[in-house]
Scaffold this motif. Sequence first.
Motif, PDB file in Angstrom:
ATOM      1  N   THR A 111     -16.357 -26.119  12.911  1.00 48.72           N
ATOM      2  CA  THR A 111     -16.414 -27.207  11.874  1.00 48.72           C
ATOM      3  C   THR A 111     -17.526 -26.674  10.696  1.00 48.72           C
ATOM      4  O   THR A 111     -17.266 -26.529   9.519  1.00 48.72           O
ATOM      5  CB  THR A 111     -16.681 -28.435  12.339  1.00 48.72           C
ATOM      6  N   TYR A 134      -5.914 -22.654  14.257  1.00 49.46           N
ATOM      7  CA  TYR A 134      -5.600 -23.405  13.181  1.00 49.46           C
ATOM      8  C   TYR A 134      -4.089 -23.194  12.821  1.00 49.46           C
ATOM      9  O   TYR A 134      -3.780 -22.017  12.532  1.00 49.46           O
ATOM     10  CB  TYR A 134      -6.601 -23.269  11.772  1.00 49.46           C
ATOM     11  N   GLY A 171     -19.462 -29.874  15.626  1.00 41.89           N
ATOM     12  CA  GLY A 171     -18.450 -28.918  15.950  1.00 41.89           C
ATOM     13  C   GLY A 171     -18.941 -27.517  15.486  1.00 41.89           C
ATOM     14  O   GLY A 171     -19.545 -27.369  14.267  1.00 41.89           O
TER      15      GLY A 171
HETATM   16  C1  LIG Z   1      -2.907 -24.547  18.916  1.00 39.56           C
HETATM   17  C2  LIG Z   1      -3.959 -25.072  18.217  1.00 39.56           C
HETATM   18  C3  LIG Z   1      -3.906 -25.471  16.912  1.00 39.56           C
HETATM   19  C4  LIG Z   1      -4.896 -25.972  16.243  1.00 39.56           C
HETATM   20  N1  LIG Z   1      -4.775 -26.247  15.008  1.00 39.56           N
HETATM   21  C5  LIG Z   1      -5.828 -27.039  14.103  1.00 39.56           C
HETATM   22  C6  LIG Z   1      -5.860 -27.316  12.737  1.00 39.56           C
HETATM   23  O1  LIG Z   1      -4.817 -26.857  12.341  1.00 39.56           O
HETATM   24  N2  LIG Z   1      -6.468 -28.178  12.214  1.00 39.56           N
HETATM   25  C7  LIG Z   1      -7.700 -28.305  13.073  1.00 39.56           C
HETATM   26  O2  LIG Z   1      -8.714 -29.332  12.478  1.00 39.56           O
HETATM   27  N3  LIG Z   1      -7.877 -28.204  14.108  1.00 39.56           N
HETATM   28  C8  LIG Z   1      -6.838 -27.543  15.046  1.00 39.56           C
HETATM   29  N4  LIG Z   1      -7.184 -27.308  16.173  1.00 39.56           N
HETATM   30  C9  LIG Z   1      -8.603 -27.572  16.837  1.00 39.56           C
HETATM   31  C10 LIG Z   1      -9.384 -26.581  16.499  1.00 39.56           C
HETATM   32  O3  LIG Z   1      -9.124 -25.158  17.191  1.00 39.56           O
HETATM   33  C11 LIG Z   1     -10.868 -26.749  16.795  1.00 39.56           C
HETATM   34  O4  LIG Z   1     -10.841 -27.155  18.393  1.00 39.56           O
HETATM   35  C12 LIG Z   1     -11.701 -27.969  16.245  1.00 39.56           C
HETATM   36  O5  LIG Z   1     -11.761 -27.461  14.861  1.00 39.56           O
HETATM   37  C13 LIG Z   1     -13.099 -28.083  16.763  1.00 39.56           C
HETATM   38  O6  LIG Z   1     -13.806 -26.823  16.909  1.00 39.56           O
HETATM   39  P1  LIG Z   1     -15.341 -26.860  16.795  1.00 39.56           P
HETATM   40  O7  LIG Z   1     -15.774 -25.315  17.094  1.00 39.56           O
HETATM   41  O8  LIG Z   1     -15.837 -27.352  15.246  1.00 39.56           O
HETATM   42  O9  LIG Z   1     -15.866 -27.735  17.692  1.00 39.56           O
HETATM   43  P2  LIG Z   1     -16.615 -27.393  19.152  1.00 39.56           P
HETATM   44  O10 LIG Z   1     -18.115 -26.791  18.780  1.00 39.56           O
HETATM   45  O11 LIG Z   1     -15.903 -26.763  20.074  1.00 39.56           O
HETATM   46  O12 LIG Z   1     -16.803 -28.868  19.853  1.00 39.56           O
HETATM   47  C14 LIG Z   1     -17.974 -29.865  19.472  1.00 39.56           C
HETATM   48  C15 LIG Z   1     -18.131 -30.825  20.305  1.00 39.56           C
HETATM   49  O13 LIG Z   1     -16.843 -31.708  19.743  1.00 39.56           O
HETATM   50  C16 LIG Z   1     -15.832 -32.043  20.693  1.00 39.56           C
HETATM   51  N5  LIG Z   1     -14.804 -32.074  20.142  1.00 39.56           N
HETATM   52  C17 LIG Z   1     -14.150 -30.823  19.905  1.00 39.56           C
HETATM   53  N6  LIG Z   1     -12.934 -30.880  18.993  1.00 39.56           N
HETATM   54  C18 LIG Z   1     -12.828 -32.593  18.748  1.00 39.56           C
HETATM   55  C19 LIG Z   1     -11.813 -33.378  18.135  1.00 39.56           C
HETATM   56  N7  LIG Z   1     -10.972 -32.808  17.496  1.00 39.56           N
HETATM   57  N8  LIG Z   1     -12.280 -34.834  18.199  1.00 39.56           N
HETATM   58  C20 LIG Z   1     -13.306 -35.084  18.979  1.00 39.56           C
HETATM   59  N9  LIG Z   1     -14.377 -34.410  19.595  1.00 39.56           N
HETATM   60  C21 LIG Z   1     -13.927 -32.987  19.469  1.00 39.56           C
HETATM   61  C22 LIG Z   1     -16.104 -31.136  22.011  1.00 39.56           C
HETATM   62  O14 LIG Z   1     -15.895 -31.458  23.107  1.00 39.56           O
HETATM   63  C23 LIG Z   1     -17.762 -30.806  21.643  1.00 39.56           C
HETATM   64  O15 LIG Z   1     -18.418 -31.842  22.541  1.00 39.56           O
HETATM   65  C24 LIG Z   1      -6.147 -26.568  16.903  1.00 39.56           C
HETATM   66  C25 LIG Z   1      -6.186 -26.420  18.144  1.00 39.56           C
HETATM   67  C26 LIG Z   1      -5.247 -25.726  19.040  1.00 39.56           C
HETATM   68  C27 LIG Z   1      -5.253 -25.401  20.200  1.00 39.56           C
END
Ligand SMILES: Cc1cc2nc3c(=O)[nH]c(=O)nc-3n(C[C@H](O)[C@H](O)[C@H](O)COP(=O)(O)OP(=O)(O)OC[C@H]3O[C@@H](n4cnc5c(N)ncnc54)[C@H](O)[C@@H]3O)c2cc1C
Length: 244
Positions: free
Chosen positions: A88, A56, A85
Motif C-alpha cells: 500500500t 492485483y 500495508g
Molecule cells: C488474487 C488477488 C487479487 C487481489 N487484487 C487486489 C486488487 O485488485 N486491489 C487491492 O486493493 N487488493 C487486491 N488484493 C490484495 C493485495 O494483494 C494485498 O494483499 C493488499 O494490497 C495489502 O497488501 P499490503 O502489502 O499493503 O499489506 P501487508 O503489508 O501485507 O499487510 C499489513 C497489515 O494489514 C493486514 N491487512 C492486509 N490486507 C488487509 C485488508 N485488505 N484489510 C485489512 N487488513 C489487511 C495484514 O494482516 C497486516 O497486518 C488481491 C489479493 C489477491 C489474493
Amino acid sequence: MPLPSYQIQLESNEAITPNVRKLRFKFIEPSSFTYRPGQFVSFLLEHDEKPLKRSYSIANLEMPNSEGLVTTDYLEIVISYVEHGRATRIFFDAKEDDTFEISGPVGLLILGSEIPERVFLIGTGTGMAPYRSMLKQLPELPQHQFNILFGAQKAQDLFYTDDFSTAQEHQNINFYPCLSREEQEGAFKGYVQAKLEDLKPNPETDLVYLCGNPNMVDDVFSMLKDLDFGVKQVKREKYVFSKF
Ligand SMILES: Cc1cc2nc3c(=O)[nH]c(=O)nc-3n(C[C@H](O)[C@H](O)[C@H](O)COP(=O)(O)OP(=O)(O)OC[C@H]3O[C@@H](n4cnc5c(N)ncnc54)[C@H](O)[C@@H]3O)c2cc1C
C-alpha cells in the motif's frame, strides 16, 4: 513453467475515493501483454531489501477478441488503502515514471464458454475490478443476463460507476450499487447478500461470481450453499492477505 515477467512504468496515480487509488501503467518490455478479462497480475516488489509479491486484478476496459483474449499496451489497477500495508505504502507514494516488475496474467475468475442463462457478478470495493474488465464482453453475450452487484459502505466509496451504469444501456446488463451505511437514491440500502436474496438466486439457472473481501465471499457462498448451489456454480476470488 514460470509466468512471463514484464517491466511497466507508472503513467498516473489518482485518488478515486477516500480509500482507493487508480494506477495506470504502460508496458515497456515486452511492450504488449495478453490477458483474459477477470484475471490478475502479481507485482514483484521490495520492502526492507526483501522481495514482496502482491496480486492485483486487471481493471482495464477493453474489447476481447473472438477467443476472449485482449492484447494491450497498458495496465490499470485499483488499490485500497491498508493501514501499515507494505505494498500500500509503495503504491500510494508511487510517482509518474516509476518502474515496476509484474508477472502474469493468472486467475480463473473469467467468463467461460459454458455460462448459464443468468450470471451474478458480485464484489465489494476493489473486488469490482475484474467485472469492470469484463464490461465490453457482456453485451456480446446477449442470450445471458448479467446482474452486477457493487457493495460499499457509502456512495463516496463507489467508483467506475459511470462504466457500470452505462453498461445498463444493454438489455442484458443490470447494475445494483448496494450501500450498507447510507441511503441514496438509485442505490440499494444494505449488504450485497440482501440484494442477492431479493433477486432470488436459483441453482437451476444461475452462476455466481464473488470477488473481494474474504468475509463477504464466505457469507455469500454459505448462503448459496443453503440454496443448493454446488461448488462449481459459485466462482470465488478472495483478496486474502499475504503471509509475507
Ligand atoms: C488474487 C488477488 C487479487 C487481489 N487484487 C487486489 C486488487 O485488485 N486491489 C487491492 O486493493 N487488493 C487486491 N488484493 C490484495 C493485495 O494483494 C494485498 O494483499 C493488499 O494490497 C495489502 O497488501 P499490503 O502489502 O499493503 O499489506 P501487508 O503489508 O501485507 O499487510 C499489513 C497489515 O494489514 C493486514 N491487512 C492486509 N490486507 C488487509 C485488508 N485488505 N484489510 C485489512 N487488513 C489487511 C495484514 O494482516 C497486516 O497486518 C488481491 C489479493 C489477491 C489474493
